[in-house]
Design a protein around this motif. Structure first.
Motif, short mmCIF file in Angstrom:
data_model
loop_
_atom_site.label_atom_id
_atom_site.label_comp_id
_atom_site.label_asym_id
_atom_site.label_seq_id
_atom_site.Cartn_x
_atom_site.Cartn_y
_atom_site.Cartn_z
N ILE A 250 10.26 -5.82 2.03
CA ILE A 250 11.32 -6.68 2.56
C ILE A 250 10.79 -7.51 3.72
CG2 ILE A 250 13.48 -6.64 3.86
CD1 ILE A 250 14.41 -4.36 2.12
N GLU B 258 9.82 -10.88 1.86
CA GLU B 258 11.13 -11.32 1.39
C GLU B 258 12.05 -11.89 2.46
OE1 GLU B 258 12.81 -8.04 -0.74
OE2 GLU B 258 11.31 -8.15 -2.33
N PRO C 146 18.06 -9.32 6.38
CA PRO C 146 17.72 -8.87 5.04
C PRO C 146 18.41 -7.56 4.68
CG PRO C 146 15.97 -8.26 6.53
CD PRO C 146 17.03 -8.93 7.37
N ARG D 43 17.35 -12.22 0.87
CA ARG D 43 15.99 -11.80 0.54
C ARG D 43 15.38 -12.82 -0.39
NH1 ARG D 43 17.12 -5.43 -0.55
NH2 ARG D 43 18.32 -5.18 1.36
#
Length: 421
Positions: free
Chosen positions: A60, A64, A80, A113
């Motif tokens: 993450i 992301e 996120p 994300r």
RNA sequence: GUGGGUGUAGUUCAGCGGCUAGAGCGCCAGAUUGUGGCUCUGGAUGUCGUGGGUUCAAAUCCCAUCACCCACCCCA
């Protein structure tokens, strides 16, 4: 079409918003029953929060996050996940000084994300989640799981299974990491590139790798459940006992490690499985070290996140029915200019009295007004033309039975309410 | 980040080198100038995703690009 919504985002149209509102209402009611209060935190946070909270070895954080510098040169990130922001809020507002535990939830919380979108996975999605601070006992873990299950069940999701695991604490995980590294080290060359980089910093995550070669290697790995310290082992046993005490069926899955580094002890996932769908709707766990890691007091935490788009998708695939929104109760159909004026006053008077009344803003013919009223699903149509104006009444037609009757204008609201009961 | 598929009306899709690009559903109107649903009749809406190429001729073939869908990865 000129401009489209950004990739991985989704509109909620007026025709489908009632489903969201229904789920949101359910969630609020259930949280209220369980004693959780809503919290709302910003969509943006300082990037630092997620680096320290979520963990800089996670996918993450590594690939992301939507991160950018604002005009003041600060590094800002679109959140996120929900926990780090809630933890920051808890600390910044000194909620640790209040009597504990602090039980809160967030709803329709936008989460970002950067990932390739597909069914049930968006770049912007919305989470419902809960956060509990200051509750060290496993009954709190069980309460969270039960809260999530209650919502999923009441939303009509079928085929649910609860998977739990314990990933230990700072006193027992290093020992396990050593044993794991010892095992994995002898197969190091067989691991994928990502896992090789995980090896030193966070070997536990290698168990979560989906690469075939890594999975094969992991099959023979020692499991963490064999290495838990007495405290963690006792906590896990207590959790199982609590779940059994409230008749929650569960499975122990020693390979759940979760994608966020802050977890300690309990981790869990709720999986929904149907003919057309299979996936995680809800994931969570305990994070006893998070507040301290963010510079706060030593205080335990637990919570989960639930993807609302996924919940809605799976509920519909499960054949769930959402109660339809209230339909138009009366449509005022008018003929002529004078009737239009009287009709517009009438429709507003009806609304003030709590009747869901509708009126023509398009300039349709009388006949077309009727057709439209039918399309809206209006239960009654109140006809207002020259005859009715002369009598100071409307001709009220019941669209189900086609019966008509004259009703004096001042008595209309009352009459409609009576007929609806 | 890797791999596959699809872009034609508001929508679901047909057409796959050749006449004016079609159908169902939806929308609008009429049949019924004071009455909906059912039926019948008529109508509107398309830069055939975008840009380039091949060809006498392209929605159709080729290339690029963008978007969407799906699988992997990851996750909710």
């Amino acid at each position: 079409m000129a401009i489209q919504a950004p990739k991985g985002t989704k509109d909620v149209t007026p025709a489908e918003s009632y489903k969201w509102q229904y789920i949101e209402k359910l969630a609020r009611e259930i949280c209220d029953d369980f004693g959780y209060s809503e919290t709302r935190t910003p969509v943006i946070e300082h990037t630092e929060l997620f680096l320290r909270g979520v963990g800089d070895t996670t996918d993450i954080v590594q690939k992301e996050m939507y991160t950018f510098d604002d005009k003041g040169g600060r590094s800002i990130t679109l959140k996120p996940e929900g926990t780090a922001g809630a933890a920051r809020m808890f600390l910044e507002n000194s909620l640790f000084n209040e009597p504990q535990p602090t039980k809160m939830y967030y709803l329709y919380c936008p989460v970002f994300r950067y990932d390739k979108p597909q069914a049930g996975r968006l770049r912007e999605h919305h989470q419902f989640g809960v956060e509990v601070y200051g509750a060290p006992l496993a009954s709190a873990d069980a309460e969270c799981i039960q809260l999530a299950l209650t919502l999923l069940n009441r939303a009509g999701v079928k085929g649910l299974s609860v998977n739990i695991n314990s990933i230990g604490c700072p006193s027992c995980r290093p020992k396990y990491n050593d044993r794991l590294k010892e095992y994995l080290g002898s197969n190091f060359d067989g691991l994928c590139a990502t896992c090789k980089s995980r090896f030193e910093k966070n070997p536990l995550r290698i168990l979560d790798c989906k690469e075939e070669k890594c999975k094969t290697i992991c099959k023979g790995a020692p499991t963490i459940l064999d290495c838990l310290c007495d405290t963690c082992a006792a906590h896990f046993e207590e959790l199982k006992a609590c779940l059994a005490g409230i008749d929650v069926e569960y499975q122990v899955d020693p390979f759940i490690v979760r994608g966020l580094d802050y977890y300690t002890k309990t981790v869990f996932e709720i999986i929904a499985q149907s003919e057309s769908y299979s996936g995680t709707v809800c994931g969570g766990g305990r994070y006893d070290g998070l507040l301290e890691q963010l510079g706060g007091p030593e205080m335990p935490g637990i919570g989960f996140g639930m993807g609302m788009e996924r919940l809605l998708l799976i509920a519909e695939l499960s054949g769930a029915h959402f109660p339809l929104p209230r339909q138009t109760e009366v449509y005022i159909a008018t003929m002529g200019e004078e009737a239009r004026k009287v009709g517009f006053t009438l429709v507003n008077n009806l609304r003030v009295k709590g009747v869901k009344a509708e009126f023509d803003h398009v300039g349709r013919s009388f006949k077309a007004q009727f057709k439209y009223a039918n399309k809206l699903g209006a239960r009654f149509v109140a006809v207002l033309g020259d005859d009715e104006l002369d009598r100071g009444a409307v001709k009220l037609k019941d669209m189900n039975t086609s019966e008509e009757e004259y009703v004096n204008i001042p008595a209309l609201a009352k009459t409609i309410k009576e007929r609806l009961d």
